[in-house]
Design a protein around this motif. Structure first.
Motif, PDB file in Angstrom:
ATOM      1  N   ARG A 209      38.704  39.269  47.082  1.00 57.18           N
ATOM      2  CA  ARG A 209      38.001  39.651  48.306  1.00 57.18           C
ATOM      3  C   ARG A 209      36.489  39.585  48.105  1.00 57.18           C
ATOM      4  N   ARG A 210      36.026  39.971  46.926  1.00 51.60           N
ATOM      5  CA  ARG A 210      34.594  39.892  46.636  1.00 51.60           C
ATOM      6  C   ARG A 210      34.123  38.432  46.622  1.00 51.60           C
ATOM      7  N   VAL A 211      34.960  37.542  46.080  1.00 52.43           N
ATOM      8  CA  VAL A 211      34.615  36.119  46.069  1.00 52.43           C
ATOM      9  C   VAL A 211      34.442  35.600  47.490  1.00 52.43           C
TER      10      VAL A 211
ATOM     11  N   MET B 168      42.927  42.020  40.898  1.00 51.23           N
ATOM     12  CA  MET B 168      42.804  40.608  41.223  1.00 51.23           C
ATOM     13  C   MET B 168      42.516  40.412  42.707  1.00 51.23           C
ATOM     14  N   PHE B 169      43.207  41.177  43.561  1.00 46.67           N
ATOM     15  CA  PHE B 169      42.970  41.074  45.001  1.00 46.67           C
ATOM     16  C   PHE B 169      41.562  41.550  45.359  1.00 46.67           C
TER      17      PHE B 169
ATOM     18  N   GLU C  76      35.134  37.860  37.766  1.00 42.19           N
ATOM     19  CA  GLU C  76      36.081  38.983  37.722  1.00 42.19           C
ATOM     20  C   GLU C  76      37.493  38.509  38.061  1.00 42.19           C
ATOM     21  N   PHE C  77      37.603  37.663  39.067  1.00 40.79           N
ATOM     22  CA  PHE C  77      38.910  37.127  39.460  1.00 40.79           C
ATOM     23  C   PHE C  77      39.542  36.357  38.308  1.00 40.79           C
TER      24      PHE C  77
ATOM     25  N   SER D  83      51.881  44.209  34.924  1.00 39.69           N
ATOM     26  CA  SER D  83      51.363  43.075  35.703  1.00 39.69           C
ATOM     27  C   SER D  83      51.007  43.490  37.120  1.00 39.69           C
ATOM     28  N   VAL D  84      51.832  44.348  37.719  1.00 41.41           N
ATOM     29  CA  VAL D  84      51.558  44.821  39.075  1.00 41.41           C
ATOM     30  C   VAL D  84      50.257  45.613  39.119  1.00 41.41           C
ATOM     31  N   LEU D  85      50.040  46.438  38.098  1.00 45.43           N
ATOM     32  CA  LEU D  85      48.795  47.210  38.047  1.00 45.43           C
ATOM     33  C   LEU D  85      47.569  46.306  37.987  1.00 45.43           C
TER      34      LEU D  85
END
Length: 294
Positions: free
Chosen positions: A287-289, A282-283, A212-213, A275-277
């Motif tokens: 965090r899941r990783v 991504m964060f 996902e990342f 990009s901000v959306l």
């Protein structure tokens, strides 16, 4: 303020000068871009015109063609994920010559994009090595004008993006694989699970977060970081015609070639907001990783 509170604040005080410097270096230009997007800029400033720049952009067919090309390039992401997963798993299983292969697949990501783009452009010319090999294999129908044809040029850029950006996926996936508990794979192997079953039921579920990342990072890259690819392959003009015109190149043309900073700023703001959306997913994926690795 208690001693405990002061201790908590101390690390932030140490990095405060750097934060202020970054806020000035990146924050001030960002504010100016937002300001310019609402002005008819000539030179270094101009009169306030409200949303007129945005109206002009959204009513321009070239802008929407650029957006469409970026969306088409997003089709590269599934191929990048599959290629990166397959190669990283093969490297993880230490196939014969895996050390040499690891160096070879990492090289594209180390080299600068313009260098790779120039080499690929030479290879995909009508009389270049790619078409010569296809003709030698009696596959003349596949010997296309990869660079000069408006029907194929964008797909050539996509091939270049897949080739280079897959290297990042291989690095990320291989790093995650090296942190897996090998005892589960060994147990599955002893139970008679074949290679595909081990990949599907053990490896992929544990790599969901990093996949996902990588997908989110790739989306941001294709939306906001493909200028170098397009500039070199498209001959510096997004060509042939407007076949490889993307949002970044649209902004470049508005700012440099037609001297319309307000239009360029408005398009930049729209690209920045998109990009901000995408940064928030991504964060979450990152965090899941971390949770999976823990």
């Amino acid at each position: 303020m208690t001693a405990l509170q002061s201790q908590k604040l101390k690390p932030y005080l140490y990095v405060l000068p750097l934060i202020l410097l970054l806020a000035f270096v990146f924050g001030y230009p960002l504010l100016r871009i937002f300001e310019f997007s609402f002005k008819l800029v000539r030179g270094i400033d101009g009169p306030w015109i409200g949303l007129r720049n945005y109206e002009l952009i959204l009513g321009q067919s070239l802008f929407w063609e650029s957006v469409l090309h970026n969306i088409q390039l997003l089709l590269a992401i599934p191929a990048m994920v599959v290629i990166s997963l397959l190669i990283s798993i093969l490297l993880y299983e230490r196939i014969t010559g895996w050390k040499l292969y690891r160096i070879i697949v990492f090289v594209p990501f180390v080299l600068a994009i313009p260098i790779i783009a120039v080499v690929m452009k030479r290879m995909f010319q009508f009389s270049g090595p790619v078409n010569e090999v296809l003709r030698w294999l009696s596959l003349d129908f596949l010997a296309l004008d990869w660079i000069g044809s408006s029907d194929v040029a964008l797909w050539t850029v996509m091939i270049l993006i897949v080739w280079r950006e897959s290297a990042l996926g291989i690095i990320l996936f291989l790093a995650r694989l090296l942190s897996l508990d090998e005892s589960m794979l060994e147990a599955a192997r002893l139970e008679g699970a074949n290679w595909w079953q081990r990949v599907w039921h053990i490896i992929l579920p544990q790599m969901r977060g990093v996949i996902e990342f990588y997908v989110v990072v790739s989306v941001i890259t294709i939306l906001a970081a493909v200028f170098s690819y397009v500039y070199v392959v498209g001959g510096g003009r997004g060509g042939p015609g407007t076949a490889t015109m993307v949002i970044e190149f649209y902004i470049f043309n508005a700012l440099i070639r037609t001297s319309l900073p307000g239009i360029a700023a408005a398009a930049s703001v729209l690209l920045f907001l998109v990009s901000v959306l995408l940064i928030f997913p991504m964060f979450r994926a990152r965090r899941r990783v971390r949770e999976e690795e823990a």
